[in-house]
Motif scaffolding. Sequence first.
Motif, PDB file in Angstrom:
ATOM      1  N   GLY A   1       0.803  -1.207   0.000  1.00 38.92           N
ATOM      2  CA  GLY A   1       0.000   0.000   0.000  1.00 38.92           C
ATOM      3  C   GLY A   1       0.842   1.265   0.000  1.00 38.92           C
ATOM      4  N   MET A   2       2.134   1.148   0.357  1.00 36.42           N
ATOM      5  CA  MET A   2       3.030   2.295   0.354  1.00 36.42           C
ATOM      6  C   MET A   2       3.761   2.458  -0.967  1.00 36.42           C
ATOM      7  SD  MET A   2       2.309   3.546   3.150  1.00 36.42           S
ATOM      8  CE  MET A   2       3.462   4.919   3.014  1.00 36.42           C
ATOM      9  N   ILE A   3       3.444   1.629  -1.945  1.00 42.24           N
ATOM     10  CA  ILE A   3       4.058   1.774  -3.272  1.00 42.24           C
ATOM     11  C   ILE A   3       3.807   3.167  -3.853  1.00 42.24           C
ATOM     12  CG2 ILE A   3       3.812   1.007  -5.677  1.00 42.24           C
ATOM     13  CD1 ILE A   3       3.817  -1.836  -4.702  1.00 42.24           C
ATOM     14  N   PRO A   4       2.604   3.748  -3.706  1.00 47.83           N
ATOM     15  CA  PRO A   4       2.424   5.121  -4.207  1.00 47.83           C
ATOM     16  C   PRO A   4       3.407   6.117  -3.622  1.00 47.83           C
ATOM     17  CG  PRO A   4       0.295   4.143  -3.733  1.00 47.83           C
ATOM     18  CD  PRO A   4       1.321   3.187  -3.209  1.00 47.83           C
ATOM     19  N   VAL A   5       3.804   5.935  -2.353  1.00 46.43           N
ATOM     20  CA  VAL A   5       4.784   6.830  -1.742  1.00 46.43           C
ATOM     21  C   VAL A   5       6.126   6.691  -2.441  1.00 46.43           C
ATOM     22  CG1 VAL A   5       5.988   7.425   0.390  1.00 46.43           C
ATOM     23  CG2 VAL A   5       3.591   6.718   0.464  1.00 46.43           C
TER      24      VAL A   5
ATOM     25  N   GLY B   1       8.117   9.508  -4.596  1.00 45.83           N
ATOM     26  CA  GLY B   1       9.506   9.873  -4.340  1.00 45.83           C
ATOM     27  C   GLY B   1      10.310   9.968  -5.623  1.00 45.83           C
ATOM     28  N   TYR B   2      10.144   9.010  -6.509  1.00 43.51           N
ATOM     29  CA  TYR B   2      10.836   9.057  -7.804  1.00 43.51           C
ATOM     30  C   TYR B   2      10.301  10.204  -8.666  1.00 43.51           C
ATOM     31  CZ  TYR B   2      13.204   4.615  -6.986  1.00 43.51           C
ATOM     32  OH  TYR B   2      14.012   3.620  -6.488  1.00 43.51           O
ATOM     33  N   ASP B   3       9.007  10.469  -8.590  1.00 45.99           N
ATOM     34  CA  ASP B   3       8.442  11.590  -9.348  1.00 45.99           C
ATOM     35  C   ASP B   3       9.045  12.916  -8.908  1.00 45.99           C
ATOM     36  OD1 ASP B   3       6.846   9.942 -10.844  1.00 45.99           O
ATOM     37  OD2 ASP B   3       5.019  10.295  -9.679  1.00 45.99           O
ATOM     38  N   GLU B   4       9.212  13.083  -7.590  1.00 45.14           N
ATOM     39  CA  GLU B   4       9.775  14.331  -7.085  1.00 45.14           C
ATOM     40  C   GLU B   4      11.240  14.482  -7.481  1.00 45.14           C
ATOM     41  OE1 GLU B   4       9.249  15.046  -2.959  1.00 45.14           O
ATOM     42  OE2 GLU B   4       7.073  15.302  -3.105  1.00 45.14           O
TER      43      GLU B   4
ATOM     44  N   PRO C   1      -2.109  11.910   2.397  1.00 44.17           N
ATOM     45  CA  PRO C   1      -2.448  13.346   2.404  1.00 44.17           C
ATOM     46  C   PRO C   1      -1.287  14.231   2.839  1.00 44.17           C
ATOM     47  CG  PRO C   1      -4.228  12.070   3.372  1.00 44.17           C
ATOM     48  CD  PRO C   1      -3.078  11.132   3.200  1.00 44.17           C
ATOM     49  N   PHE C   2      -0.517  13.803   3.848  1.00 43.24           N
ATOM     50  CA  PHE C   2       0.632  14.578   4.296  1.00 43.24           C
ATOM     51  C   PHE C   2       1.689  14.675   3.201  1.00 43.24           C
ATOM     52  CE2 PHE C   2      -1.227  13.332   8.340  1.00 43.24           C
ATOM     53  CZ  PHE C   2      -1.105  14.494   9.083  1.00 43.24           C
ATOM     54  N   ILE C   3       1.899  13.582   2.478  1.00 46.86           N
ATOM     55  CA  ILE C   3       2.916  13.567   1.432  1.00 46.86           C
ATOM     56  C   ILE C   3       2.499  14.441   0.253  1.00 46.86           C
ATOM     57  CG2 ILE C   3       4.019  12.066  -0.289  1.00 46.86           C
ATOM     58  CD1 ILE C   3       4.067   9.919   1.915  1.00 46.86           C
ATOM     59  N   PHE C   4       1.232  14.408  -0.113  1.00 49.26           N
ATOM     60  CA  PHE C   4       0.767  15.283  -1.191  1.00 49.26           C
ATOM     61  C   PHE C   4       0.773  16.749  -0.767  1.00 49.26           C
ATOM     62  CE2 PHE C   4      -1.091  11.489  -3.276  1.00 49.26           C
ATOM     63  CZ  PHE C   4      -0.664  11.744  -4.575  1.00 49.26           C
ATOM     64  N   ARG C   5       0.682  16.999   0.529  1.00 46.34           N
ATOM     65  CA  ARG C   5       0.688  18.388   1.019  1.00 46.34           C
ATOM     66  C   ARG C   5       2.108  18.917   1.180  1.00 46.34           C
ATOM     67  NH1 ARG C   5       1.286  22.789   1.871  1.00 46.34           N
ATOM     68  NH2 ARG C   5       0.167  24.255   3.215  1.00 46.34           N
ATOM     69  N   TYR C   6       3.009  18.106   1.774  1.00 43.07           N
ATOM     70  CA  TYR C   6       4.331  18.606   2.124  1.00 43.07           C
ATOM     71  C   TYR C   6       5.466  17.991   1.306  1.00 43.07           C
ATOM     72  CZ  TYR C   6       1.834  20.299   6.234  1.00 43.07           C
ATOM     73  OH  TYR C   6       0.935  20.928   7.072  1.00 43.07           O
ATOM     74  N   GLY C   7       5.175  16.971   0.513  1.00 44.92           N
ATOM     75  CA  GLY C   7       6.234  16.292  -0.216  1.00 44.92           C
ATOM     76  C   GLY C   7       6.669  15.040   0.513  1.00 44.92           C
TER      77      GLY C   7
END
Length: 208
Positions: free
Chosen positions: A48-52, A56-59, A135-141
């Motif tokens: 489920g953490m694969i999107p994270v 990370g690679y996208d950033e 949500p935190f990752i989409f908000r703060y990176g």
Amino acid sequence: MKGLLLKDWYMMKKYCRMYILITVIFLGVSIVNTENLFIVFYPCVLCGMIPVTLLGYDERSHWLLYSCTLPYSRKQVVSAKYLIGLCTQVAVLLLTAATQAVAMSVNGTFAIGDFLILIFAMLFVSAFASSISLPFIFRYGVEKGRLAYYVMIGFVCAASFLASNLLGDRSFAASNSVLIYLLLGVFGLGIYALSWYFSVTFYQKREL
């Protein structure tokens, strides 16, 4: 949207192979050690953490900034990650369920009530854990949002410990707990949908 999902699929095949190995190892250990539910829950949470990982690679490649020039809305970018996470979690959940069914049958402990409780508990834990961090990752990176990931790990440890105690209590398992866990699983999916809404809202307001 189809293009975004295809891009993430290619990235998964290249960068997320280790997830498959770790999942197989945990599934193998869960057959031998049926008492530690953290081992059972963790593969669903991990995938489920694969999107994270993909974020990370996208950033790092500045793809998020580049995507603003493409005919995709920010809502679609977020939705693609949530769909990838949901698909991987469902796939691993089904694989884990099959593994546990075999393990319970071999050990002579298979009971449909306990099995359904375990499945619904895994559904809730995996959906809720992903809902905490995204949500935190989409908000703060990704870098600033890692704290939410550690909170999620703590939640999984606590949930697996609580589930172990409840499943070990036969008087509790004999009650209407199957319905309770079914509602808990549905609640987890509801939280996942709410998390998607917040991620879309946060990402639309974020400056890249």
